[in-house]
Design a protein around this motif. Structure first.
Motif, short mmCIF file in Angstrom:
data_model
loop_
_atom_site.label_atom_id
_atom_site.label_comp_id
_atom_site.label_asym_id
_atom_site.label_seq_id
_atom_site.Cartn_x
_atom_site.Cartn_y
_atom_site.Cartn_z
N LEU A 1 9.14 8.68 -2.94
CA LEU A 1 10.02 7.72 -3.83
C LEU A 1 10.51 8.77 -4.77
CD1 LEU A 1 8.12 4.51 -4.37
CD2 LEU A 1 10.08 4.84 -2.98
N SER A 2 11.79 8.77 -5.01
CA SER A 2 12.57 9.54 -6.14
C SER A 2 11.90 9.38 -7.66
CB SER A 2 13.96 9.30 -6.07
OG SER A 2 14.10 8.01 -6.84
N GLU A 3 11.90 10.19 -8.45
CA GLU A 3 11.29 10.10 -9.89
C GLU A 3 11.86 8.86 -10.38
OE1 GLU A 3 11.79 13.80 -11.87
OE2 GLU A 3 10.98 14.85 -10.30
N ASN A 4 13.13 8.57 -10.23
CA ASN A 4 13.81 7.38 -10.80
C ASN A 4 13.30 6.01 -10.39
OD1 ASN A 4 15.13 9.33 -12.15
ND2 ASN A 4 16.93 9.36 -10.94
N GLU B 1 0.96 -1.16 0.00
CA GLU B 1 0.03 0.05 0.00
C GLU B 1 0.82 1.26 -0.03
OE1 GLU B 1 -2.31 -0.64 3.56
OE2 GLU B 1 -4.04 -1.10 2.07
N THR B 2 1.92 1.22 0.90
CA THR B 2 2.88 2.28 1.03
C THR B 2 3.56 2.74 -0.34
OG1 THR B 2 3.06 1.98 3.46
CG2 THR B 2 4.62 3.41 2.51
N LEU B 3 4.14 1.67 -1.18
CA LEU B 3 4.59 1.72 -2.29
C LEU B 3 3.75 2.27 -3.49
CD1 LEU B 3 6.58 -1.51 -2.38
CD2 LEU B 3 7.50 0.94 -2.46
N SER C 1 11.15 2.95 -9.77
CA SER C 1 10.28 2.13 -10.75
C SER C 1 8.98 2.15 -9.91
CB SER C 1 10.65 1.06 -11.03
OG SER C 1 10.60 0.14 -9.94
N CYS C 2 8.69 2.28 -8.59
CA CYS C 2 7.55 2.34 -8.09
C CYS C 2 6.85 3.87 -7.81
CB CYS C 2 7.54 1.80 -6.64
SG CYS C 2 7.71 0.03 -6.57
N ALA C 3 7.55 4.82 -8.10
CA ALA C 3 7.32 6.08 -8.33
C ALA C 3 6.43 6.29 -9.47
CB ALA C 3 8.35 7.03 -8.11
N GLN C 4 6.44 5.27 -10.39
CA GLN C 4 5.88 5.60 -11.70
C GLN C 4 4.43 5.27 -11.62
OE1 GLN C 4 7.77 6.97 -14.24
NE2 GLN C 4 9.37 6.59 -12.59
N GLU C 5 3.70 6.21 -12.08
CA GLU C 5 2.19 6.28 -12.11
C GLU C 5 1.59 4.73 -12.51
OE1 GLU C 5 -1.77 8.56 -13.51
OE2 GLU C 5 0.13 9.57 -13.59
N SER D 1 4.99 18.82 0.71
CA SER D 1 5.84 17.62 0.07
C SER D 1 5.43 17.43 -1.35
CB SER D 1 5.31 16.26 0.74
OG SER D 1 6.17 14.98 0.23
N LYS D 2 4.29 17.43 -1.99
CA LYS D 2 3.92 17.46 -3.19
C LYS D 2 4.33 18.69 -3.86
CE LYS D 2 1.63 14.79 -5.18
NZ LYS D 2 2.06 13.75 -6.20
#
Length: 122
Positions: free
Chosen positions: A25-28, A11-13, A30-34, A109-110
């Motif tokens: 998560l950093s933009e790089n 859930e957190t990821l 993979s779990c930060a990708q929509e 943060s956002k």
């Protein structure tokens, strides 16, 4: 590993947060990708273990929880556009947090993630 802990990690990821550090998560990552976050959410819909969010919703709510009712939920594209619109109008972080039903920390943060300066007055 405990089943509830495993679900909480996923859930957190899915929210774009590192479950071990609590940092975005950093933009790089993979779990930060929509697309990845959406896939994780779909998998969670089929999970038989009650989510932490569902459990927390069943508990009596306090005023702070009501004020920030969107806390802990993923940001939609519509909500991000609204955040940017409110920010560009010069609204303070506190005012935006009340409008979007998220904590000031979540708004800050956002905005940082989106590369925007922060406004604290008005």
């Amino acid at each position: 590993m405990d089943d509830m802990l495993a679900r909480t990690i996923i859930e957190t990821l899915a929210k774009g947060i590192n479950p071990l550090t609590g940092w975005i998560l950093s933009e790089n990552d993979s779990c930060a990708q929509e697309e990845i976050q959406e896939a994780l959410k779909i998998v969670l819909e089929h999970c038989s273990i009650e989510s932490t969010t569902e459990y927390l919703k069943s508990l009596p709510r306090n005023k702070k929880a009501e004020r920030y009712s969107r806390a802990g939920t993923a940001w939609s594209q519509k909500e991000e556009r609204e955040l940017l619109r409110l920010h560009q109008q010069g609204n303070s972080v506190k005012r935006i947090s009340l409008i979007l039903k998220r904590s000031t920390g979540a708004i800050e943060s956002k905005l940082r993630k989106l590369g925007c300066p922060l406004y604290y007055e008005k």
